[in-house]
Design a protein around this motif. Sequence first.
Motif, PDB file in Angstrom:
ATOM      1  N   UNK A 336     -36.190  19.936  36.372  1.00  0.00           N
ATOM      2  CA  UNK A 336     -35.316  19.415  35.320  1.00  0.00           C
ATOM      3  C   UNK A 336     -36.048  18.369  34.496  1.00  0.00           C
ATOM      4  N   UNK A 337     -35.838  18.418  33.164  1.00  0.00           N
ATOM      5  CA  UNK A 337     -36.431  17.434  32.244  1.00  0.00           C
ATOM      6  C   UNK A 337     -35.302  16.722  31.515  1.00  0.00           C
ATOM      7  N   UNK A 338     -34.978  15.503  31.954  1.00  0.00           N
ATOM      8  CA  UNK A 338     -33.939  14.729  31.302  1.00  0.00           C
ATOM      9  C   UNK A 338     -32.637  14.735  32.080  1.00  0.00           C
ATOM     10  N   UNK A 339     -31.752  13.778  31.749  1.00  0.00           N
ATOM     11  CA  UNK A 339     -30.518  13.596  32.492  1.00  0.00           C
ATOM     12  C   UNK A 339     -29.565  14.775  32.333  1.00  0.00           C
ATOM     13  N   UNK A 340     -29.420  15.288  31.095  1.00  0.00           N
ATOM     14  CA  UNK A 340     -28.528  16.431  30.880  1.00  0.00           C
ATOM     15  C   UNK A 340     -29.032  17.652  31.634  1.00  0.00           C
ATOM     16  N   UNK A 341     -30.351  17.844  31.617  1.00  0.00           N
ATOM     17  CA  UNK A 341     -30.931  18.967  32.359  1.00  0.00           C
ATOM     18  C   UNK A 341     -30.725  18.796  33.857  1.00  0.00           C
ATOM     19  N   UNK A 342     -30.751  17.553  34.330  1.00  0.00           N
ATOM     20  CA  UNK A 342     -30.532  17.311  35.758  1.00  0.00           C
ATOM     21  C   UNK A 342     -29.117  17.692  36.163  1.00  0.00           C
ATOM     22  N   UNK A 343     -28.139  17.352  35.314  1.00  0.00           N
ATOM     23  CA  UNK A 343     -26.758  17.752  35.600  1.00  0.00           C
ATOM     24  C   UNK A 343     -26.663  19.266  35.743  1.00  0.00           C
ATOM     25  N   UNK A 344     -27.312  19.982  34.821  1.00  0.00           N
ATOM     26  CA  UNK A 344     -27.297  21.444  34.886  1.00  0.00           C
ATOM     27  C   UNK A 344     -28.027  21.931  36.133  1.00  0.00           C
TER      28      UNK A 344
END
Length: 430
Positions: A336-344
């Motif tokens: 994951x790259x970034x906070x939004x990507x981590x949520x996904x």
Amino acid sequence: MSINVPRGTKDLLPGETEKWQAVEELIRDTCRLFQYKEIRTPIFEHTELFTRSVGDTTDIVQKEMYTFTDRGDRSLTLRPEGTAPVVRSFVENKLFGLPNQPVKLYYTGPMFRYERQQAGRYRQFVQFGVEAIGSQDPSIDAEVMALAMTVYQKAGLKQIKLVINSLGDTESRQAHRVALSAHFSPHIQEFCSDCQNRLEKNPLRILDCKVDRENPLMATAPKLPDYLNEESAAYFGKVKHYLDILNIKYEVDPNLVRGLDYYNHTAFEIMSEGEGFGAITTLAGGGRYNGLVEDLGGPESPGIGFGMSIERLLLALEAEGQTFENLPTLDVYVVAMGEAAKDKAVSFVSQLRQNNVSAEMDYLDRKVKAQMKSADRLNAKFSVVIGDNELESGKISLKYLANGNQQQLTFEEIVENFTEIASKATEELA
């Protein structure tokens, strides 16, 4: 003269042991999906391990431990719980130096507590537990709870609920401790001698008292969530955020404190709501124990874990009239790259696991290159990178690490067709 099994223990006979084997296989398979590795520690440890970690004001240390002196005049104790021995081993064997962090471990084995025998509770009982040590990311708190819930759901239990609370950091607990002391002090003579001793040492333990649980002062005692500082409240909010992402229902209980002194921040229990299960409904319990590794001589390594009784799992299955079935090594590593990507990523990893695909992700907020190295060390078959472009398009590249081949697919296509995709990739390599 006949000799019977000691009080508080039981024999497991053919016909029953098969149920245990099925549960143990389910546990091993689930831990494999979540990438937790087995650890086995001695059945007895130095007594100091438990007095220092569990806490000398707890019922476990004061009333329930099987302690003896060996021929070398050393005080030893049959382990009453699993976290302290695992953390001791983590420190002694320098597992904090391993390249893959956090260190994710599980154990199964007998524990010993001297207590009154009742349904599902024995003086020798078998506990399964997991410990994730080395990360203070609230998403791994959610993962630990998800693993426990997955075991119960895969076993076939339907009438269960997750109850959570935050015990806060040291500052928050100290503020709550002062409030508890002021609340109980004027009437402490109404309480048992144990509670009177705990008032000065650890008033939080009064809330865990089994003798005075019906005292009216218990219901009006200051609630710990009211004393959480901004940092602790934010952490608890993140834990709930990740549970919501995983679609795990939960209840917040401000009275949940757990019975061991090493807990802080997240605390949780999983309870049975099945009819006829009995008055004691707790199936599993756990929480975060930042500081325990340091207390036992190791470096700063925050951790979280839980323990569940196999006896009580089987009892709950019986109460619901349920049977259990088996499950099926790392298939997919999600970067994951970034906070939004981590949520996904949290959601996507969960969906893969729910479809019997072993999946893993990063919990240390490392750069992409470091995450890919982790995938290599874990011998992942496939990798996936999620960034802003992937979130916008809804498509990601599934890379077969054996030959570097990759294909563009939607998240749903990977989840739904992974077995077929993996089989075809293997055939092409051959």
